[in-house]
Design an enzyme around this catalytic site. Structure first.
Site, short mmCIF file in Angstrom:
data_model
loop_
_atom_site.label_atom_id
_atom_site.label_comp_id
_atom_site.label_asym_id
_atom_site.label_seq_id
_atom_site.Cartn_x
_atom_site.Cartn_y
_atom_site.Cartn_z
N CYS A 486 36.42 37.66 39.31
CA CYS A 486 35.79 38.26 38.13
C CYS A 486 35.80 37.31 36.93
CB CYS A 486 36.48 39.57 37.77
SG CYS A 486 38.24 39.42 37.44
N HIS A 626 40.83 42.83 34.76
CA HIS A 626 39.41 42.65 35.04
C HIS A 626 38.74 41.97 33.85
CE1 HIS A 626 35.49 43.35 36.74
NE2 HIS A 626 35.10 44.01 35.66
#
Length: 736
Positions: A486, A626
């Site tokens: 990510c 994230h």
């Protein structure tokens, strides 16, 4: 002392031994007893007793139970002459009687010796009555005659063995029960009851033994309680049954469940050369081989989505969120359940059960982080539509072009760098779309869950009304894959609007850490040492090396989560600053604080020369492990903000300039990471050198981000992506 005629000669060495000795005095060979060594008392009264009764008194301790095939006792009265005066015959002399008795006894003992059975373990000859060996206690193997008597039921005898199709496979001749003596009949009844007990012990109603873990399960259980292995209809034979089948020919092997004996089952057979334990091992290995072959066939038929699902199931057990996120990002359904083939491929039937989903596994193993990832709306809604989804072939071309822009510096510090400087932002054209088309576009591209986390409670982005309204600098978090890449994906989304699917950026990151470790390791070691000293603890040298090796391992393996040092290296590859807006604490889905998040801050390319770097930064967001790319929408700078923008010295092209705050909501400067000891305290000076920094009217320190002209391939990709919303907007306009 004994008489000379009573001495006995040794058969081995011919030495003459005394009568009282049982072994030879020279070679220790045992004395061989002859038949005529009978006491005078026995000679006188022998005619009134049978030989079996005479020998039975000395062999009672050797026999445990009376076997089936005990020969009919041989009575001396049937062979020797009656006493004097009987039957009117003339009496025999004593010498003739002794000779006759000796012949009879020799004949009887030779018959008894022939009926002895030999132990299969120690080869010792045992008496016929013994059911186990006198020396090694090994049970006696049953002969064919014993098999026939052992298969008799309590009501009668078995004459034939039925074949599986109901026909006769062979006839076993049986002895006539009427010829048995009373004692043999009692033995037959005893063995009949024993056979009935054996039939009861192996009946289908008893517990069955698992072939994997040998646990005894209840008859109604279809799977093993311990290892969850499926019940196999094949059972293990008892040792007696193994010996019985070993003595029988293949045509005589019982194969029918309807056999008259009622002992054997129709779904198993025994190899004559195997014992019970060897049969179980052979059968278990055969089952394992069949399962491996079936698992191989299932693997060959699986597609990529199936493999992602199995990795996600394994990730739930290992408490690893990355495989779960990768499966969801690929479009996998959370409602998918495990099948028998899936459990077979996973090879852990004791953990995975048919019918379980990812949520079931997370609840069963109490994986709170995985469960929160599964229940997060941003992860559950994997049907997003980004620019790289509109045209996969063109997106692949953009990634190849981006990889070609990576160059490696020559010299003593071979670090990679990007030759192109691009910044992705939503085009101004979307402002001309209808409200429904604009809302649909933003829903497809923006991560609403991340936006809510960053703007609610303690805002991290868009907290200044002056920047969002007056300067038109509102940040929007793009939806991103939740795999371990990510960070790399968000960097490329903020610059090239694509994902790092081929791993080109990760490969460059790893090469920079390995080949350029001379500068990166020194900077990292000094920064971490300062952080440790601030907390009043020290780290040994070997621990530093282990931590550095972990950083290299994370960079080399696709899907592995990256750390702060990797963000610092990416700033040098892009040759531009990276600003990370993130939460201070990582919390669970219940709101509990799990850890302190250290990613928020500014990462400057301090190891490059200032003239070699771009001063236009990019922005990323960090929420609960994230990363997401933060972008602007072109044209948010309204006419009212031009006057405000002129205060910051950007009278020209205000629509392509946006401002990023360098302070938090409380006015504190964002931390600048990986500074050396001389650089501490000079953060604002370093920011001025690496970025175009200004103060707003509200005294907010901001950095200017200039939206440069995008590469032609990126512009074409965005144009293809907007076609859907153009049609939707025109259709709604016609309806109105």
């Amino acid at each position: 002392p004994g008489k000379m005629e009573d001495n006995w000669n040794c058969e081995q060495c011919a030495f003459l031994n005394m009568p009282a000795l049982s072994t030879c005095s020279v070679c220790q060979a045992p004395r061989k007893r002859t038949v005529d060594r009978v006491s005078p008392l026995s000679r006188t009264h022998l005619s009134g007793y049978s030989l079996s009764e005479f020998e039975g008194r000395t062999r009672t301790q050797e026999s445990d139970t009376l076997p089936f095939d005990t020969p009919k006792p041989v009575v001396l009265e049937d062979f020797i002459c009656p006493p004097r005066g009987a039957c009117g015959s003339p009496p025999l002399s004593l010498k003739q009687q002794n000779k006759s008795r000796s012949n009879v006894m020799s004949t009887s003992l030779s018959a008894s010796a022939q009926s002895k059975w030999t132990c299969s373990s120690c080869t010792y000859d045992n008496w016929p009555n013994a059911s186990r060996c006198t020396m090694c206690k090994t049970p006696r193997r049953l002969t064919s005659a014993r098999v026939r008597r052992g298969l008799q039921s309590g009501n009668g005898s078995l004459n034939t063995l039925s074949a599986p199709n109901g026909g006769s496979r062979g006839t076993l001749p049986m002895s006539d029960p009427s010829s048995m003596t009373g004692r043999a009949s009692a033995v037959s009844r005893t063995r009949g009851s024993a056979a009935a007990e054996k039939r009861t012990s192996v009946s289908p109603t008893r517990k069955w033994v698992c072939s994997m873990c040998t646990f005894e399960n209840w008859p109604k259980a279809s799977r093993c309680v311990i290892c969850r292995s499926a019940w196999s209809p094949i059972r293990s034979p008892t040792p007696d049954e193994t010996h019985i089948s070993a003595k029988m020919s293949p045509r005589e092997s019982p194969q029918s469940k309807n056999s008259s004996s009622g002992i054997f089952s129709s779904d198993w057979s025994v190899r004559p050369s195997l014992t019970a334990g060897e049969w179980e091992i052979s059968h278990s290995s055969r089952d394992e081989k069949n399962e491996r072959e079936r698992a191989r066939q299932v693997r060959n038929c699986m597609n990529e989505t199936d493999w992602l699902f199995l990795r996600a199931c394994q990730g739930v057990v290992d408490n690893d969120v990355e495989p779960v996120a990768a499966y969801i990002s690929s479009g996998g359904h959370l409602a998918r359940h495990l099948t028998d083939d899936d459990v077979l491929v996973l090879e852990r039937s004791s953990i995975f059960e048919t019918g379980h989903t990812l949520v079931h596994l997370a609840l069963h193993f109490k994986r709170e982080e995985v469960l929160s990832a599964l229940l997060t709306p941003a992860l559950a809604d994997a049907h997003k539509r980004l620019p790289n989804h509109a045209n996969e072939e063109l997106a692949c071309t953009v990634r190849k072009y981006m990889a070609s822009c990576l160059r490696q510096r020559k010299g003593d510090w071979p670090c990679y760098f990007m030759t192109e400087s691009t910044v992705f932002s939503l085009p101004l054209e979307i402002r001309s779309f209808s409200k429904a088309a604009q809302q649909g576009l933003l829903d497809d591209i923006i991560d609403r869950g991340v936006q809510q986390v960053l703007e609610d409670d303690s805002p991290v982005i868009n907290w200044s009304q002056e920047l969002t309204c007056n300067y038109g600098s509102r940040l929007y978090p793009l939806w991103n894959r939740t795999a371990g890449d990510c960070l790399l994906d968000s960097v490329l989304q903020a610059t090239w609007s694509v994902f790092d699917r081929e791993g080109a950026l990760r490969s460059a990151l790893y090469d920079c850490l390995t080949e350029g470790a001379s500068l990166f390791y020194a900077r990292w070691h000094e920064w971490e040492t300062l952080q440790a000293s601030a907390l009043n603890y020290s780290v040994p040298d070997y621990q530093w090396q282990q931590d550095w090796d972990k950083l290299l391992a994370c960079a080399s393996q696709p899907g592995r989560a990256l750390e702060q040092m990797h963000v610092f290296v990416l700033a040098h590859i892009l040759r531009r600053p990276i600003i990370v807006y993130g939460v201070k604490y990582v919390k669970s889905f219940r709101g509990e604080t799990l850890d302190f998040a250290k990613f928020q801050g500014i990462y400057l390319p301090l190891l490059w020369e200032r003239s070699f770097c771009y001063k236009s930064p990019i922005a990323l967001a960090y929420t609960r492990g994230h990363f997401s790319a933060l972008i602007f929408i072109e044209g948010d700078n309204s006419d009212n903000s031009i006057a405000e923008a002129s205060h910051l010295g950007s009278r020209h092209s205000t629509s392509h300039v946006h401002w990023l705050p360098l302070v938090d909501q409380e006015g504190s400067l964002l931390p600048v990471h990986f500074l050396t000891r001389p650089e501490l305290g000079n953060e604002e000076h370093l920011l001025q050198e690496c970025m175009n920094c200004e103060f707003t009217l509200g005294s907010i320190l901001v950095a200017k981000q200039k939206c440069s002209v995008q590469v032609h391939l990126v512009s074409q990709l965005v144009d293809d992506w907007l076609d859907k919303y153009r049609k939707l907007s025109s259709f709604e306009t016609e309806q109105v």
